[in-house]
Design a protein around this motif. Structure first.
Motif, PDB file in Angstrom:
ATOM      1  N   MET A  24      10.017   1.480  21.327  1.00  0.00           N
ATOM      2  CA  MET A  24       9.641   0.085  21.536  1.00  0.00           C
ATOM      3  C   MET A  24       9.506  -0.286  23.009  1.00  0.00           C
ATOM      4  N   ASP A  25      10.031   0.548  23.900  1.00  0.00           N
ATOM      5  CA  ASP A  25       9.869   0.295  25.329  1.00  0.00           C
ATOM      6  C   ASP A  25       8.528   0.802  25.853  1.00  0.00           C
ATOM      7  N   ASN A  26       7.823   1.546  25.015  1.00  0.00           N
ATOM      8  CA  ASN A  26       6.512   2.073  25.376  1.00  0.00           C
ATOM      9  C   ASN A  26       5.447   1.210  24.707  1.00  0.00           C
ATOM     10  N   LEU A  27       4.914   0.232  25.428  1.00  0.00           N
ATOM     11  CA  LEU A  27       3.995  -0.741  24.845  1.00  0.00           C
ATOM     12  C   LEU A  27       2.732  -0.074  24.306  1.00  0.00           C
ATOM     13  N   LYS A  28       2.229   0.937  24.999  1.00  0.00           N
ATOM     14  CA  LYS A  28       1.021   1.625  24.534  1.00  0.00           C
ATOM     15  C   LYS A  28       1.261   2.294  23.193  1.00  0.00           C
ATOM     16  N   GLU A  29       2.433   2.887  23.027  1.00  0.00           N
ATOM     17  CA  GLU A  29       2.761   3.546  21.764  1.00  0.00           C
ATOM     18  C   GLU A  29       2.812   2.539  20.615  1.00  0.00           C
ATOM     19  N   VAL A  30       3.361   1.363  20.884  1.00  0.00           N
ATOM     20  CA  VAL A  30       3.424   0.311  19.864  1.00  0.00           C
ATOM     21  C   VAL A  30       2.019  -0.177  19.525  1.00  0.00           C
ATOM     22  N   VAL A  31       1.193  -0.398  20.545  1.00  0.00           N
ATOM     23  CA  VAL A  31      -0.183  -0.862  20.336  1.00  0.00           C
ATOM     24  C   VAL A  31      -0.971   0.149  19.517  1.00  0.00           C
ATOM     25  N   ASP A  32      -0.861   1.425  19.849  1.00  0.00           N
ATOM     26  CA  ASP A  32      -1.583   2.463  19.106  1.00  0.00           C
ATOM     27  C   ASP A  32      -1.165   2.483  17.641  1.00  0.00           C
ATOM     28  N   ALA A  33       0.130   2.302  17.389  1.00  0.00           N
ATOM     29  CA  ALA A  33       0.619   2.285  16.005  1.00  0.00           C
ATOM     30  C   ALA A  33       0.055   1.087  15.243  1.00  0.00           C
ATOM     31  N   LEU A  34      -0.002  -0.064  15.886  1.00  0.00           N
ATOM     32  CA  LEU A  34      -0.545  -1.265  15.237  1.00  0.00           C
ATOM     33  C   LEU A  34      -2.037  -1.107  14.955  1.00  0.00           C
ATOM     34  N   LEU A  35      -2.756  -0.525  15.878  1.00  0.00           N
ATOM     35  CA  LEU A  35      -4.192  -0.313  15.673  1.00  0.00           C
ATOM     36  C   LEU A  35      -4.445   0.644  14.513  1.00  0.00           C
ATOM     37  N   LYS A  36      -3.533   1.597  14.327  1.00  0.00           N
ATOM     38  CA  LYS A  36      -3.685   2.563  13.237  1.00  0.00           C
ATOM     39  C   LYS A  36      -3.279   1.973  11.893  1.00  0.00           C
ATOM     40  N   LEU A  37      -2.098   1.368  11.839  1.00  0.00           N
ATOM     41  CA  LEU A  37      -1.572   0.901  10.547  1.00  0.00           C
ATOM     42  C   LEU A  37      -2.141  -0.436  10.108  1.00  0.00           C
ATOM     43  N   GLY A  38      -2.782  -1.137  11.027  1.00  0.00           N
ATOM     44  CA  GLY A  38      -3.373  -2.430  10.657  1.00  0.00           C
ATOM     45  C   GLY A  38      -4.474  -2.308   9.624  1.00  0.00           C
ATOM     46  N   HIS A  39      -4.992  -1.099   9.429  1.00  0.00           N
ATOM     47  CA  HIS A  39      -6.099  -0.883   8.482  1.00  0.00           C
ATOM     48  C   HIS A  39      -5.675  -0.001   7.315  1.00  0.00           C
ATOM     49  N   THR A  40      -4.398  -0.042   6.946  1.00  0.00           N
ATOM     50  CA  THR A  40      -3.903   0.753   5.815  1.00  0.00           C
ATOM     51  C   THR A  40      -4.566   0.302   4.522  1.00  0.00           C
ATOM     52  N   ASN A  41      -5.078   1.250   3.730  1.00  0.00           N
ATOM     53  CA  ASN A  41      -5.802   0.875   2.506  1.00  0.00           C
ATOM     54  C   ASN A  41      -4.841   0.499   1.376  1.00  0.00           C
ATOM     55  N   ALA A  42      -5.387  -0.151   0.356  1.00  0.00           N
ATOM     56  CA  ALA A  42      -4.580  -0.694  -0.743  1.00  0.00           C
ATOM     57  C   ALA A  42      -3.857   0.399  -1.521  1.00  0.00           C
ATOM     58  N   GLU A  43      -4.502   1.554  -1.677  1.00  0.00           N
ATOM     59  CA  GLU A  43      -3.890   2.646  -2.435  1.00  0.00           C
ATOM     60  C   GLU A  43      -2.627   3.153  -1.748  1.00  0.00           C
ATOM     61  N   LEU A  44      -2.684   3.312  -0.430  1.00  0.00           N
ATOM     62  CA  LEU A  44      -1.512   3.778   0.318  1.00  0.00           C
ATOM     63  C   LEU A  44      -0.415   2.725   0.322  1.00  0.00           C
ATOM     64  N   LYS A  45      -0.794   1.457   0.397  1.00  0.00           N
ATOM     65  CA  LYS A  45       0.189   0.374   0.355  1.00  0.00           C
ATOM     66  C   LYS A  45       0.961   0.394  -0.967  1.00  0.00           C
ATOM     67  N   GLN A  46       0.259   0.634  -2.064  1.00  0.00           N
ATOM     68  CA  GLN A  46       0.926   0.692  -3.359  1.00  0.00           C
ATOM     69  C   GLN A  46       1.860   1.890  -3.433  1.00  0.00           C
ATOM     70  N   GLU A  47       1.448   3.000  -2.830  1.00  0.00           N
ATOM     71  CA  GLU A  47       2.263   4.215  -2.847  1.00  0.00           C
ATOM     72  C   GLU A  47       3.578   4.023  -2.094  1.00  0.00           C
ATOM     73  N   ILE A  48       3.510   3.396  -0.908  1.00  0.00           N
ATOM     74  CA  ILE A  48       4.750   3.200  -0.152  1.00  0.00           C
ATOM     75  C   ILE A  48       5.639   2.172  -0.835  1.00  0.00           C
ATOM     76  N   SER A  49       5.044   1.193  -1.485  1.00  0.00           N
ATOM     77  CA  SER A  49       5.833   0.213  -2.246  1.00  0.00           C
ATOM     78  C   SER A  49       6.596   0.902  -3.366  1.00  0.00           C
ATOM     79  N   ASP A  50       5.923   1.779  -4.089  1.00  0.00           N
ATOM     80  CA  ASP A  50       6.571   2.505  -5.196  1.00  0.00           C
ATOM     81  C   ASP A  50       7.707   3.382  -4.685  1.00  0.00           C
TER      82      ASP A  50
END
Length: 405
Positions: free
Chosen positions: A351-377
Motif C-alpha cells: 500500500m506504500d507503493n502507489l503505482k502498484e495500487v493503481v495498476d491493481a485497480l486498473l486490472k481488477l476494475g474490469h473483472t467479468n461477471a463470471e469471475l465475480k460469481q466464482e470468487i463469491s462462491d
C-alpha cells in the motif's frame, strides 16, 4: 451444556455480530446460552447488559490518563459474576473484554476459582500486549519479551501515561494461571503471533470469522448504481471501515482520487461528519451504517474493494465484499492477504507503493461477471457463519467431554 458469551457489544460491530450468530446457532440446537455485554439494548431476554454510565466514564478516564484499560468497572463485573453464579455455565466464551466495561482480573479470579472452562476468541492483539490492540504500523515487537516505553500510546486504547510494563506483567501472571484457557485465533497470522507471545503454551486453535451468507451475496448491481446516479462506464472503488484514520488507509484514497482516470469513482463508507465535508468531489462519503442490507447493496453495486488497512487480524470487510461478488485489493500486511489468497479473490499489494495500487485497480476494475460469481462462491464456502459456528460447536463439545472425564 450451558454456554455464556461475554463481549463488549451485544449485536453491533463485527464481534457483536459473531456473538449473535453463535447464539442463534446454539438456540437452533436447543442449547441454553446467554450473552453478557457492555453496550447494546438495556434489556434483552436471557442476556445481561452490564453497562453503567458512571463506571464506564470513570473507566475511560483511568484508561486514557493512567493506562488502566480493563482495570476499572468493578461494579459491572460483580454484576456479571452474579449472573454467572446463577447460570452456572459449563463454558464461558470470551470475545473482546476491553472497552471500558469490564474488570478482567476480577473476572478471571472468579473463573479460575470456579474451575470454569474458558474459550477466548482473540479479535485483536490486546490480550498479549501491554496496551495495544494493534502494533504492526509501528513495527513494535516488545510484546514478545515485555512491554515498556510504548511507541503507540496515542492509538487505541490511548493513554497519557505509559503503564505498559505493569499491564504486561499483570496480564501474563493472570492469564498464565488459568488452567482451563482455550484460545482461538481468527487467522493464521494471529495464530503465529500468539505462538510468539507469553501464551504460546496454552491450547490455541484457529477458527476463521464467519459472515452471514444469507445477507452478504451478490445483489442487483444496477439498482444501487442507478439510485446514486453512476454511469455504466464508471468503475467504482469501495472502501469500508468502522473508523477511517491513517492506519486504515484514509490517505491512500485521497492520493488515488488524483491519479486514476476520470471514470474511476470512489465510495468510502464509515467516514465521520468532518471527513465527509473534506472529501474531494470524486469521493462519495457515507456515514457509518449498521444496516447490513444497505451495506450488501453498496458492496454489490461497486466494482472493486480497496482495503488499505495494515492492521487486521482477519478482515471481515474483505470477506463481506468478496461474498457480494466484487474482487478485493488488500495490503501485504498482517492477516489481510488470507481471505484473498485462499479464495483467489483479488490482489495483494504494497500500500506504500502507489503505482502498484493503481495498476491493481486498473486490472481488477474490469473483472467479468463470471469471475465475480466464482470468487463469491469460494468465499461463501470457506468463510460462512455456519462453518464458523459448527467449528465452535465442535470445540464446545470436545471441551465438555474433556471436562466430564
Amino acid at each position: 451444556m450451558k454456554i455464556v458469551q461475554i463481549n463488549v457489544t451485544y449485536s453491533s460491530g463485527s464481534t457483536g455480530q459473531i456473538a449473535q450468530k453463535i447464539h442463534k446457532f446454539l438456540n437452533d440446537k436447543g442449547i441454553e446460552n446467554h450473552i453478557i455485554y457492555g453496550y447494546g439494548p438495556k434489556k434483552q431476554s436471557g442476556h445481561l447488559s452490564i453497562y453503567n454510565y458512571w463506571t464506564t466514564h470513570l473507566h475511560s478516564f483511568l484508561s486514557r490518563y493512567f493506562c488502566m484499560q480493563g482495570l476499572g468497572s468493578l461494579l459491572p463485573t460483580y454484576k456479571a459474576i452474579k449472573f454467572l453464579k446463577r447460570i452456572n455455565p459449563d463454558i464461558v466464551h470470551l470475545h473482546n473484554i476491553h472497552g471500558h466495561y469490564l474488570n478482567y482480573p476480577l473476572l478471571f479470579y472468579y473463573l479460575k476459582k470456579r474451575n470454569i472452562q474458558v474459550i477466548w476468541t482473540f479479535h485483536d492483539c490486546w490480550p498479549f500486549t501491554g496496551k495495544c490492540a494493534h502494533y504492526s504500523e509501528k513495527h513494535c515487537m516488545k510484546w514478545k519479551t515485555g512491554c515498556f516505553d510504548c511507541p503507540n500510546l496515542s492509538t487505541y486504547p490511548d493513554s497519557k501515561y505509559d503503564g505498559t510494563r505493569r499491564n504486561y506483567r499483570l496480564k501474563k501472571r493472570i492469564f498464565l494461571r488459568m488452567p482451563n484457557l482455550h484460545i482461538i485465533a481468527n487467522s493464521n497470522w494471529l495464530f503465529g503471533e500468539i505462538k510468539s507471545s507469553f501464551l504460546k503454551n496454552k491450547n490455541i486453535y484457529k477458527i476463521y470469522n464467519g459472515i452471514d451468507t444469507s445477507l452478504f451475496y451478490p445483489r442487483n448491481r444496477e439498482a444501487w448504481r442507478k439510485e446514486n446516479k453512476y454511469n455504466q462506464t464508471d468503475i467504482i472503488v469501495l472502501g469500508v471501515s468502522s473508523v477511517w484514520k491513517k492506519e486504515k488507509g484514509f490517505d491512500v484514497f485521497l492520493k488515488l482520487s488524483t491519479v486514476l482516470p476520470d471514470n474511476y469513482k470512489f465510495v468510502m463508507v464509515g467516514v465521520n461528519e468532518k471527513q465527509l465535508r473534506e472529501l474531494p468531489d470524486n469521493i462519495y462519503g457515507i456515514l457509518r451504517t449498521e444496516n447490513i442490507n444497505k451495506l450488501a447493496e453498496i458492496y454489490s453495486g461497486c466494482d472493486v474493494l480497496l482495503n488499505p488497512s495494515k492492521e487486521e487480524t482477519f478482515g471481515m470487510v474483505t470477506a463481506e465484499a468478496v461474498a457480494c461478488g466484487i474482487p478485493a485489493i488488500v495490503s501485504n500486511s498482517t492477516a489481510c492477504p488470507e481471505v484473498v489468497s485462499c479464495c483467489n479473490a483479488g490482489m495483494i499489494v504494497d500500500m506504500d507503493n502507489l503505482k502498484e495500487v493503481v495498476d491493481a485497480l486498473l486490472k481488477l476494475g474490469h473483472t467479468n461477471a463470471e469471475l465475480k460469481q466464482e470468487i463469491s462462491d469460494n468465499v461463501r464456502e470457506k468463510f460462512s457463519s455456519t462453518v464458523m459456528c459448527e467449528n465452535y460447536f465442535k470445540l464446545y463439545q470436545s471441551i465438555s467431554i474433556e471436562k466430564s472425564n
